[in-house]
Design a protein around this motif. Structure first.
Motif, PDB file in Angstrom:
ATOM      1  N   ASN A 180      40.714 -26.223   4.911  1.00  0.00           N
ATOM      2  CA  ASN A 180      39.835 -25.383   6.140  1.00  0.00           C
ATOM      3  C   ASN A 180      40.337 -24.097   6.069  1.00  0.00           C
ATOM      4  O   ASN A 180      40.386 -23.306   6.907  1.00  0.00           O
ATOM      5  CB  ASN A 180      40.466 -25.935   7.372  1.00  0.00           C
ATOM      6  CG  ASN A 180      39.765 -25.619   8.560  1.00  0.00           C
ATOM      7  OD1 ASN A 180      38.595 -25.528   8.273  1.00  0.00           O
ATOM      8  ND2 ASN A 180      40.081 -25.284   9.772  1.00  0.00           N
ATOM      9  N   ARG A 181      39.685 -23.508   4.741  1.00  0.00           N
ATOM     10  CA  ARG A 181      39.742 -22.319   4.315  1.00  0.00           C
ATOM     11  C   ARG A 181      38.613 -21.556   3.802  1.00  0.00           C
ATOM     12  O   ARG A 181      37.825 -22.317   3.023  1.00  0.00           O
ATOM     13  CB  ARG A 181      41.067 -21.863   3.335  1.00  0.00           C
ATOM     14  CG  ARG A 181      41.292 -20.448   3.166  1.00  0.00           C
ATOM     15  CD  ARG A 181      42.269 -20.278   2.145  1.00  0.00           C
ATOM     16  NE  ARG A 181      42.094 -21.053   0.905  1.00  0.00           N
ATOM     17  CZ  ARG A 181      43.098 -21.517   0.037  1.00  0.00           C
ATOM     18  NH1 ARG A 181      44.276 -21.450   0.419  1.00  0.00           N
ATOM     19  NH2 ARG A 181      42.820 -22.143  -1.028  1.00  0.00           N
ATOM     20  N   LEU A 182      38.129 -20.596   4.216  1.00  0.00           N
ATOM     21  CA  LEU A 182      36.744 -19.878   3.807  1.00  0.00           C
ATOM     22  C   LEU A 182      37.117 -18.666   3.330  1.00  0.00           C
ATOM     23  O   LEU A 182      37.971 -17.616   3.643  1.00  0.00           O
ATOM     24  CB  LEU A 182      35.898 -19.641   5.210  1.00  0.00           C
ATOM     25  CG  LEU A 182      34.349 -18.904   4.825  1.00  0.00           C
ATOM     26  CD1 LEU A 182      33.592 -19.814   4.060  1.00  0.00           C
ATOM     27  CD2 LEU A 182      33.806 -18.385   6.319  1.00  0.00           C
ATOM     28  N   SER A 183      36.443 -18.408   2.020  1.00  0.00           N
ATOM     29  CA  SER A 183      36.785 -17.472   1.215  1.00  0.00           C
ATOM     30  C   SER A 183      35.457 -16.765   0.620  1.00  0.00           C
ATOM     31  O   SER A 183      34.552 -17.541   0.453  1.00  0.00           O
ATOM     32  CB  SER A 183      37.680 -17.707  -0.310  1.00  0.00           C
ATOM     33  OG  SER A 183      38.789 -18.191   0.167  1.00  0.00           O
ATOM     34  N   ARG A 184      35.392 -15.479   0.311  1.00  0.00           N
ATOM     35  CA  ARG A 184      34.380 -14.690  -0.180  1.00  0.00           C
ATOM     36  C   ARG A 184      34.590 -14.195  -1.604  1.00  0.00           C
ATOM     37  O   ARG A 184      35.770 -13.672  -1.879  1.00  0.00           O
ATOM     38  CB  ARG A 184      33.832 -13.416   0.692  1.00  0.00           C
ATOM     39  CG  ARG A 184      32.816 -12.670   0.315  1.00  0.00           C
ATOM     40  CD  ARG A 184      32.165 -11.456   1.319  1.00  0.00           C
ATOM     41  NE  ARG A 184      33.227 -10.671   1.531  1.00  0.00           N
ATOM     42  CZ  ARG A 184      33.955 -10.507   2.608  1.00  0.00           C
ATOM     43  NH1 ARG A 184      33.677 -11.145   3.606  1.00  0.00           N
ATOM     44  NH2 ARG A 184      35.009  -9.477   2.769  1.00  0.00           N
ATOM     45  N   TRP A 185      33.593 -14.130  -2.749  1.00  0.00           N
ATOM     46  CA  TRP A 185      33.480 -13.687  -3.683  1.00  0.00           C
ATOM     47  C   TRP A 185      33.164 -12.199  -3.582  1.00  0.00           C
ATOM     48  O   TRP A 185      32.308 -11.918  -3.427  1.00  0.00           O
ATOM     49  CB  TRP A 185      32.589 -14.480  -4.505  1.00  0.00           C
ATOM     50  CG  TRP A 185      32.464 -14.063  -6.157  1.00  0.00           C
ATOM     51  CD1 TRP A 185      31.498 -13.367  -6.786  1.00  0.00           C
ATOM     52  CD2 TRP A 185      33.650 -14.123  -7.041  1.00  0.00           C
ATOM     53  NE1 TRP A 185      31.907 -13.062  -7.947  1.00  0.00           N
ATOM     54  CE2 TRP A 185      33.190 -13.708  -8.101  1.00  0.00           C
ATOM     55  CE3 TRP A 185      34.598 -14.824  -6.943  1.00  0.00           C
ATOM     56  CZ2 TRP A 185      33.929 -13.494  -9.369  1.00  0.00           C
ATOM     57  CZ3 TRP A 185      35.714 -14.746  -8.016  1.00  0.00           C
ATOM     58  CH2 TRP A 185      35.010 -14.149  -9.338  1.00  0.00           C
ATOM     59  N   ASN A 186      34.327 -11.523  -4.249  1.00  0.00           N
ATOM     60  CA  ASN A 186      34.176 -10.007  -4.147  1.00  0.00           C
ATOM     61  C   ASN A 186      33.904  -9.405  -5.722  1.00  0.00           C
ATOM     62  O   ASN A 186      33.930  -8.255  -5.858  1.00  0.00           O
ATOM     63  CB  ASN A 186      35.620  -9.465  -3.647  1.00  0.00           C
ATOM     64  CG  ASN A 186      36.738  -9.597  -4.699  1.00  0.00           C
ATOM     65  OD1 ASN A 186      36.518 -10.165  -5.764  1.00  0.00           O
ATOM     66  ND2 ASN A 186      37.900  -9.168  -4.183  1.00  0.00           N
ATOM     67  N   GLY A 187      33.361 -10.230  -6.178  1.00  0.00           N
ATOM     68  CA  GLY A 187      33.022  -9.979  -7.742  1.00  0.00           C
ATOM     69  C   GLY A 187      34.034 -10.145  -8.789  1.00  0.00           C
ATOM     70  O   GLY A 187      33.833 -10.248  -9.845  1.00  0.00           O
ATOM     71  N   ARG A 188      35.269 -10.220  -8.327  1.00  0.00           N
ATOM     72  CA  ARG A 188      36.579 -10.640  -9.313  1.00  0.00           C
ATOM     73  C   ARG A 188      37.341 -11.775  -8.984  1.00  0.00           C
ATOM     74  O   ARG A 188      37.543 -12.479  -9.665  1.00  0.00           O
ATOM     75  CB  ARG A 188      37.289  -9.375  -9.241  1.00  0.00           C
ATOM     76  CG  ARG A 188      36.727  -8.014  -9.816  1.00  0.00           C
ATOM     77  CD  ARG A 188      37.631  -7.017  -9.848  1.00  0.00           C
ATOM     78  NE  ARG A 188      38.033  -6.484  -8.506  1.00  0.00           N
ATOM     79  CZ  ARG A 188      39.333  -6.152  -8.148  1.00  0.00           C
ATOM     80  NH1 ARG A 188      40.265  -5.835  -8.981  1.00  0.00           N
ATOM     81  NH2 ARG A 188      39.419  -5.984  -6.783  1.00  0.00           N
ATOM     82  N   PHE A 189      37.435 -12.137  -7.622  1.00  0.00           N
ATOM     83  CA  PHE A 189      38.354 -13.352  -7.123  1.00  0.00           C
ATOM     84  C   PHE A 189      37.681 -13.539  -5.823  1.00  0.00           C
ATOM     85  O   PHE A 189      36.932 -12.874  -5.063  1.00  0.00           O
ATOM     86  CB  PHE A 189      39.687 -12.983  -7.245  1.00  0.00           C
ATOM     87  CG  PHE A 189      39.959 -11.663  -6.363  1.00  0.00           C
ATOM     88  CD1 PHE A 189      40.437 -11.825  -5.004  1.00  0.00           C
ATOM     89  CD2 PHE A 189      40.378 -10.529  -7.096  1.00  0.00           C
ATOM     90  CE1 PHE A 189      40.910 -10.754  -4.293  1.00  0.00           C
ATOM     91  CE2 PHE A 189      40.591  -9.618  -6.334  1.00  0.00           C
ATOM     92  CZ  PHE A 189      40.844  -9.524  -5.096  1.00  0.00           C
ATOM     93  N   TRP A 190      38.237 -14.880  -5.284  1.00  0.00           N
ATOM     94  CA  TRP A 190      37.974 -15.363  -3.913  1.00  0.00           C
ATOM     95  C   TRP A 190      39.186 -14.593  -3.105  1.00  0.00           C
ATOM     96  O   TRP A 190      40.170 -14.760  -3.194  1.00  0.00           O
ATOM     97  CB  TRP A 190      38.165 -16.611  -3.882  1.00  0.00           C
ATOM     98  CG  TRP A 190      37.018 -17.501  -4.698  1.00  0.00           C
ATOM     99  CD1 TRP A 190      37.250 -18.310  -5.976  1.00  0.00           C
ATOM    100  CD2 TRP A 190      35.664 -17.800  -4.278  1.00  0.00           C
ATOM    101  NE1 TRP A 190      36.039 -18.792  -6.439  1.00  0.00           N
ATOM    102  CE2 TRP A 190      35.108 -18.426  -5.414  1.00  0.00           C
ATOM    103  CE3 TRP A 190      34.990 -17.104  -3.231  1.00  0.00           C
ATOM    104  CZ2 TRP A 190      33.788 -18.772  -5.603  1.00  0.00           C
ATOM    105  CZ3 TRP A 190      33.376 -17.397  -3.563  1.00  0.00           C
ATOM    106  CH2 TRP A 190      33.007 -18.217  -4.505  1.00  0.00           C
ATOM    107  N   GLU A 191      38.522 -13.829  -1.927  1.00  0.00           N
ATOM    108  CA  GLU A 191      39.488 -13.370  -0.995  1.00  0.00           C
ATOM    109  C   GLU A 191      39.145 -13.882   0.284  1.00  0.00           C
ATOM    110  O   GLU A 191      38.033 -14.257   0.775  1.00  0.00           O
ATOM    111  CB  GLU A 191      39.256 -11.865  -0.758  1.00  0.00           C
ATOM    112  CG  GLU A 191      37.745 -11.324  -0.475  1.00  0.00           C
ATOM    113  CD  GLU A 191      37.433  -9.866  -0.295  1.00  0.00           C
ATOM    114  OE1 GLU A 191      38.759  -9.118  -0.465  1.00  0.00           O
ATOM    115  OE2 GLU A 191      36.618  -9.457   0.269  1.00  0.00           O
ATOM    116  N   PRO A 192      40.221 -14.378   1.139  1.00  0.00           N
ATOM    117  CA  PRO A 192      40.183 -15.156   2.243  1.00  0.00           C
ATOM    118  C   PRO A 192      39.258 -14.270   3.245  1.00  0.00           C
ATOM    119  O   PRO A 192      39.317 -12.960   3.239  1.00  0.00           O
ATOM    120  CB  PRO A 192      41.692 -15.293   2.667  1.00  0.00           C
ATOM    121  CG  PRO A 192      42.473 -15.107   1.526  1.00  0.00           C
ATOM    122  CD  PRO A 192      41.626 -14.102   0.626  1.00  0.00           C
ATOM    123  N   VAL A 193      38.650 -14.978   4.086  1.00  0.00           N
ATOM    124  CA  VAL A 193      37.936 -14.424   5.150  1.00  0.00           C
ATOM    125  C   VAL A 193      38.595 -14.559   6.411  1.00  0.00           C
ATOM    126  O   VAL A 193      39.081 -15.818   6.892  1.00  0.00           O
ATOM    127  CB  VAL A 193      36.457 -14.996   5.219  1.00  0.00           C
ATOM    128  CG1 VAL A 193      35.455 -14.461   6.426  1.00  0.00           C
ATOM    129  CG2 VAL A 193      35.644 -14.636   3.956  1.00  0.00           C
TER     130      VAL A 193
END
Length: 658
Positions: free
Chosen positions: A645-658
């Motif tokens: 139940n985790r949402l992450s955003r692609w920052n160009g290098r890795f997935w960072e939690p939102v």
């Protein structure tokens, strides 16, 4: 003396069964049935009260753990000897002089012979239709989340199939049968029950999408199903009326309208309700055609059957099979009559040709339309989208025995492995268990286990001595079960493959009620009719209401809560992707599904793939996030891990939690 024997085509319509006189066999038969029921229900009741709280008195335990499927009927059964022997001398003149004649079969036959409009019947048919519509609305208004004040009708669909039908209807509204898949990453948008082989199209047959389309355009898709339920009860009333009078039609229509199974399926965007519209219309006009022998009735029956076929072909075939056999017998008799009597006059020819022609025209049109529909999607009119989808994505789900064994020999690179492995290998033992599950569930969710089991038994006893069109109804129930034996899954709520038997069971129950009331009236046992009526009311009460402390939740409420679980999951996901403050639109949400939950899939998109938020499958072995970002440069990439139940955003290098 004329030696000509009348065929079934020349016989008058069914008359009410000849009522028995005062025979010793009638009380004896009643006694035996009561004894069998007492042993059957008594066994389950005795098992029920054997609880851990043995210190409580037996009577307390009896009322403390009520089983709504058996306990109320056991109590009624205990009253049956008193209702048999006590014969109060009272009459309701309004019923006996005004209502009962209008509910009888003779009333209907007189109106038919005099070609008079039966206003009373028209009002009754509208009554059952309005009751069905109101029942669907009432079911949708049930609160399923008190904290958010959400009702069942506020929530999105629950099942993969529903989203596929919505995809189909939206495609039709575009004037197309398919939409092109994504040019660079088509597999990203693989949706359950949607073909995605260059052409994106629902795997299902086009009838349901056509039924849904106007209501989807209106913005109220569920109204299509409320209307379908109302139309089904309308035609079931007229079918019962055609067979045995207004009373039978009214009772059958009300049973269908108040059925908890019908109520919940009228709030699911599946194929069953549109199918029932076609099949119930077919049933009425076919029964009417048997009486009138008219081309018009045959044509309308064919239209109904053709539409049912365009929704659920296997179900339509199983439903109509006994009627087709009846028509085949009529054709053989007609041919033999022409040969034996060398008949050449046009009057003889019209006795069967209009029926064949009327039925054949819409069925042929439906098959031709289905051929071109298949051609547009699969490039072969003989290859159905349903079959192609199964071959590519879910080969273990194939129809027939040893489905898993046969399917595993045809596994390809695009198999939905987790969903495909849900299938069990169909063996004779599993098939027998499925038949039992489907039969019991169809009785339970139509009216009640005990009332319909009893009605099925009594129908065999009371109708076995003569041929009547009622046997076509009974045979249709059997054939619907038979054609679905070679499928490994018993169905949603253990019965959706034989869901269309529900209205047929309602007709059987209404017929048995008419027969029993006639017997008890002749034997001057009025309280027996009251006892049977009480059984009907109790069945409806346990289905739709809760009466604490006897039972704290209705059957309808139980199934609403079960369906609402999936609906709430989809609601929460859709709320998140469309209203989350950290999600920048336009966006592409990649979904890593929970492998332990194969029945909820969040990859759902409009056919055009052009909405502000798209959902796709997270398949890093096929497309890395960097590759997807280059394919969708104008969209922000997000990853939703369902299990965490985790949402992450692609920052160009890795997935960072939102």
């Amino acid at each position: 003396m004329d030696s000509h024997q009348p065929t079934s085509a020349e016989l008058p319509p069914d008359r009410e069964q000849n009522r028995p006189g005062h025979s010793i066999w009638i009380p004896l038969m009643h006694f035996l049935i009561v004894l069998v029921l007492f042993c059957f229900l008594g066994y389950f009741e005795w098992q029920r009260i054997q609880t851990d709280q043995s210190e409580l008195p037996v009577l307390t335990r009896f009322f403390l753990y009520v089983n709504v499927d058996t306990t109320p009927y056991f109590l009624l059964l205990l009253l049956s000897p008193f209702c048999w022997w006590i014969r109060p001398a009272f009459q309701f003149r309004l019923f006996t002089r005004v209502l009962r004649p209008r509910l009888s079969q003779e009333w209907v036959r007189n109106r038919q012979s005099e070609k008079q409009i039966d206003v009373f019947a028209l009002l009754l048919s509208l009554l059952v239709a309005v009751t069905s519509f109101a029942m669907s609305f009432w079911t949708a208004s049930h609160t399923v989340n008190p904290d958010l004040h959400l009702t069942l009708g506020d929530l999105p669909p629950a099942y993969h199939d529903e989203y596929s039908y919505l995809f189909q209807s939206r495609t039709f509204l575009e004037g197309r049968t398919w939409h092109p898949g994504h040019a660079d990453a088509p597999e990203l948008f693989d949706q359950v029950h949607v073909l995605n082989e260059g052409k994106m199209a629902s795997r299902y047959f086009p009838g349901t999408g056509l039924w849904l389309a106007p209501f989807v355009a209106w913005g109220h898709p569920y109204r299509a199903y409320w209307l379908a339920g109302a139309l089904t009860t309308f035609f079931i009333f007229w079918s019962g009326r055609e067979l045995a009078g207004n009373g039978v039609g009214l009772l059958a229509g009300l049973i269908v309208a108040l059925s908890p199974g019908m109520a919940i399926f009228s709030n699911l965007l599946l194929a069953h309700h549109p199918t029932l519209v076609g099949l119930s219309a077919f049933l009425f006009f076919f029964l009417r055609m048997q009486r009138t022998r008219s081309f018009r009735d045959a044509l309308l029956a064919g239209v109904g059957l053709a539409f049912g076929m365009l929704c659920r072909p296997m179900t339509a075939a199983g439903f109509a099979l006994p009627f087709g056999i009846w028509l085949g017998v009529e054709i053989i008799r007609w041919c033999r009559t022409r040969v034996n009597h060398k008949a050449t006059d046009s009057a003889t020819e019209k006795s069967v040709v209009p029926q064949i022609t009327g039925l054949a025209i819409p069925l042929a049109c439906g098959l031709i339309g289905l051929f071109f529909y298949n051609q547009s999607i699969t490039d072969s009119g003989w290859k159905m989208p349903y079959q192609l989808y199964t071959d590519i994505y879910t080969p273990r789900h194939v129809y027939g025995f040893d489905n898993v064994v046969r399917g595993e020999q045809k596994l390809g690179p695009k198999v939905l492995e987790n969903y495909d492995k849900w299938a069990e290998n169909l063996t004779p033992a599993l098939a027998a268990q499925n038949v039992q599950n489907r039969l019991l569930a169809s009785l339970q969710w139509t009216l009640g286990l005990v009332p319909l089991l009893l009605a099925g038994l009594l129908f065999l006893i009371t109708e076995c001595r003569r041929w009547s069109r009622w046997w076509l109804i009974y045979a249709s129930i059997i054939s619907l079960h038979v054609v679905h034996i070679p499928y490994w899954y018993d169905g949603i709520m253990h019965w959706h493959y034989v869901f269309e038997t529900g209205p047929l069971w309602a007709l059987i129950f209404a017929r048995v009620t008419q027969t029993l009331f006639g017997i008890w009236r002749d034997l001057e046992r009025p309280l027996m009719s009251w006892l049977w009526s009480a059984m009907i009311l109790i069945a409806v009460a346990t289905n739709l209401t809760a009466i604490p402390p006897l039972w704290t939740v209705s059957k309808l409420e139980i199934v609403i809560n079960n369906v609402a679980f999936s609906k709430l999951k989809h609601f929460q996901f859709q709320q998140m992707i469309h209203h989350h403050p950290q999600i920048k639109q336009p966006a592409l949400i990649l979904v890593a599904h929970d492998p332990s939950d194969r029945h909820i899939d969040y990859v759902i998109n409009d056919p055009q793939l052009n909405t502000s938020v798209l959902t796709g499958r997270y398949r890093p072995e096929q497309h890395t996030p960097a590759q997807l970002q280059s394919l969708f440069p104008d969209r922000t990439l997000y990853l939703f891990d369902v299990a965490q139940n985790r949402l992450s955003r692609w920052n160009g290098r890795f997935w960072e939690p939102v």
